[in-house]
Design a protein around this motif. Structure first.
Motif, PDB file in Angstrom:
ATOM      1  N   ASP A  33       0.946  -2.142  -9.118  1.00  0.00           N
ATOM      2  CA  ASP A  33       1.214  -0.803  -8.586  1.00  0.00           C
ATOM      3  C   ASP A  33       2.381  -0.847  -7.593  1.00  0.00           C
ATOM      4  O   ASP A  33       3.277   0.002  -7.644  1.00  0.00           O
ATOM      5  CB  ASP A  33      -0.053  -0.261  -7.901  1.00  0.00           C
ATOM      6  N   ASP A  98       2.713   2.090  -1.365  1.00  0.00           N
ATOM      7  CA  ASP A  98       1.461   1.407  -1.705  1.00  0.00           C
ATOM      8  C   ASP A  98       0.823   0.633  -0.547  1.00  0.00           C
ATOM      9  O   ASP A  98       0.102  -0.340  -0.769  1.00  0.00           O
ATOM     10  CB  ASP A  98       1.656   0.492  -2.930  1.00  0.00           C
ATOM     11  N   HIS A 125      -1.568   5.675  -1.360  1.00  0.00           N
ATOM     12  CA  HIS A 125      -2.896   6.217  -1.685  1.00  0.00           C
ATOM     13  C   HIS A 125      -4.041   5.491  -0.968  1.00  0.00           C
ATOM     14  O   HIS A 125      -5.187   5.579  -1.408  1.00  0.00           O
ATOM     15  CB  HIS A 125      -3.111   6.222  -3.210  1.00  0.00           C
ATOM     16  N   HIS A 126      -3.736   4.762   0.114  1.00  0.00           N
ATOM     17  CA  HIS A 126      -4.819   4.131   0.885  1.00  0.00           C
ATOM     18  C   HIS A 126      -5.371   5.104   1.936  1.00  0.00           C
ATOM     19  O   HIS A 126      -4.713   6.062   2.313  1.00  0.00           O
ATOM     20  CB  HIS A 126      -4.317   2.848   1.550  1.00  0.00           C
ATOM     21  N   THR A 145      -0.432   4.446  -6.527  1.00  0.00           N
ATOM     22  CA  THR A 145       0.820   4.959  -5.942  1.00  0.00           C
ATOM     23  C   THR A 145       1.759   5.377  -7.069  1.00  0.00           C
ATOM     24  O   THR A 145       2.504   6.344  -6.942  1.00  0.00           O
ATOM     25  CB  THR A 145       1.461   3.893  -5.037  1.00  0.00           C
ATOM     26  N   ASP A 177      -3.814  -0.429 -11.393  1.00  0.00           N
ATOM     27  CA  ASP A 177      -4.640   0.069 -10.286  1.00  0.00           C
ATOM     28  C   ASP A 177      -5.911   0.781 -10.740  1.00  0.00           C
ATOM     29  O   ASP A 177      -6.834   0.945  -9.951  1.00  0.00           O
ATOM     30  CB  ASP A 177      -3.829   0.980  -9.360  1.00  0.00           C
TER      31      ASP A 177
HETATM   32 MN    MN Z   1      -2.074   0.780  -5.240  1.00  0.00          MN
END
Ligand code: MN
Ligand code: 5GP
Length: 340
Positions: A33, A98, A125-126, A145, A177
């Motif tokens: 990713d 990411d 996207h965390h 991501t 991912d």
């Molecule tokens: Mn990721």
């Protein structure tokens, strides 16, 4: 996924001056990713006339070697003449892809946090981003991501701007991912994006085979060894499995970066195992990988016990104790976490 129109306008504005120097960075131990998102975003920014360099803190796994333009990526750790530091210093914009905590850049953290005049833009996207960026696209509801990159490109430049090479890079991120489209956030929009990439001509069986069927024999034997070493424990009806691999064991199998990718998922194929951990010894610390199913939150677990974080069902962290003490700490943490 809903992108904020105002943020897209702001991004458009930031990107409007011509021929800017742009650096794209992603996390330590970059995965499919991180690399796929970086390469696709670089390709898009180049079509806008910018000068773009992707920098990662350390080497990417060898099963991504086949990707188009991967040789243009710079590896901070291997940069002995200071070229990466100079690129970061003179950058106008830095895209952080990411990851959201600058510390995840490890040896590159200081350069990005303190040694640049660039605007920093987050695309990630965390969970729980620190608000230290000039512009944030933070979407924990995005499965990767790469899907976020796809969605941003679509808003900013339209689907027609996506080339087959960008499509391939994006697909690597989507596929890796989501565990080949088997984890969470598998939305209709995600599959519509895949449909567009197929229209662009990406070859899914070829990508799948290049990523998943290209291991060394040593890697597959190391997997067998690791599974044999796996320990399990059951506490309050929660099944937990863990595997610890020390440096001397890794050396026996001629370990290369990326070889242990995915190992931590296997114990979750046991029907009553709901959480899996892997401890990988490196020179300075033990790298911790955690996976879970359903409601078990390994992001919280990683933050509480291993100075880490990630997502609800996939997280990581570090331990500065030796292997035996790390495992002891883990077993106690599990008892405490699942008590009552
Ligand atoms: Mn990721
Ligand atoms: P992996 O086990 O594949 O290395 O990482 C799983 C997830 O946890 C990824 O989303 C990764 O970004 C996150 N993660 C891994 N290590 C760390 C860490 O040391 N700190 C934080 N905050 N997240 C991590």
């Amino acid at each position: 996924m809903k992108l904020d129109k105002e943020k897209i306008d702001r991004l458009r504005e930031i990107l409007s001056p011509a021929a800017q120097n742009i650096v794209i960075v992603s996390h330590t131990n970059p995965d499919g990713d991180a690399i796929g998102s970086s390469l696709a975003w670089k390709a898009l920014l180049e079509t806008m006339g910018h000068h773009v360099t992707c920098i990662v803190p350390n080497k990417y796994p060898y099963f991504l070697d086949w990707m188009s333009n991967i040789s243009t990526l710079r590896i901070f750790k291997d940069d002995h003449n200071g070229e990466c530091t100079r690129l970061i210093e003179k950058a106008d914009l830095i895209f952080c892809l990411d990851f959201n905590q600058i510390a995840r850049l490890e040896g590159m953290s200081d350069a990005i946090a303190n040694n640049t005049r660039a605007k920093r833009i987050l695309i990630d996207h965390h969970l729980d981003p620190p608000h230290v960026y000039d512009l944030e696209f933070s979407h924990p509801e995005s499965s990767s991501t790469a899907f976020l990159i796809y969605s941003i490109i679509k808003e900013l430049a339209g689907e027609e701007a996506i080339t087959p090479q960008m499509g391939e890079a994006i697909y690597v991120g989507l596929m890796t991912d989501t565990g080949n489209f088997s984890f969470s956030y598998l939305t209709p929009e995600l599959f519509r994006a895949v449909a567009v990439l197929v229209e662009k001509g990406i070859d899914i069986p070829q990508i799948n085979s290049a990523v998943y069927n290209s291991f060394t024999e040593d890697r597959v034997r190391l997997l067998g060894y690791a599974i044999n070493k796996m320990q399990t424990l059951r506490t309050n009806n929660v099944g937990v499995a863990y595997i610890g691999l020390k440096e001397n064991e890794l050396r026996r199998f001629h370990f290369q970066v990326g070889d242990s990718e995915g190992f931590v998922n296997y114990p979750l194929t046991i029907r009553d195992i709901q959480m899996s951990a892997m401890f990988l010894e490196t020179k300075h610390f033990i790298r911790v990988s955690l996976r879970s199913r359903g409601d078990i939150d390994v992001n919280v677990f990683a933050r509480r016990y291993f100075e880490g974080g990630g997502h609800k069902n996939a997280a990581g962290g570090k331990s500065y104790l030796d292997m035996a003490k790390t495992i002891d700490h883990f077993r106690k943490a599990v008892e405490e976490y699942f008590a009552q």
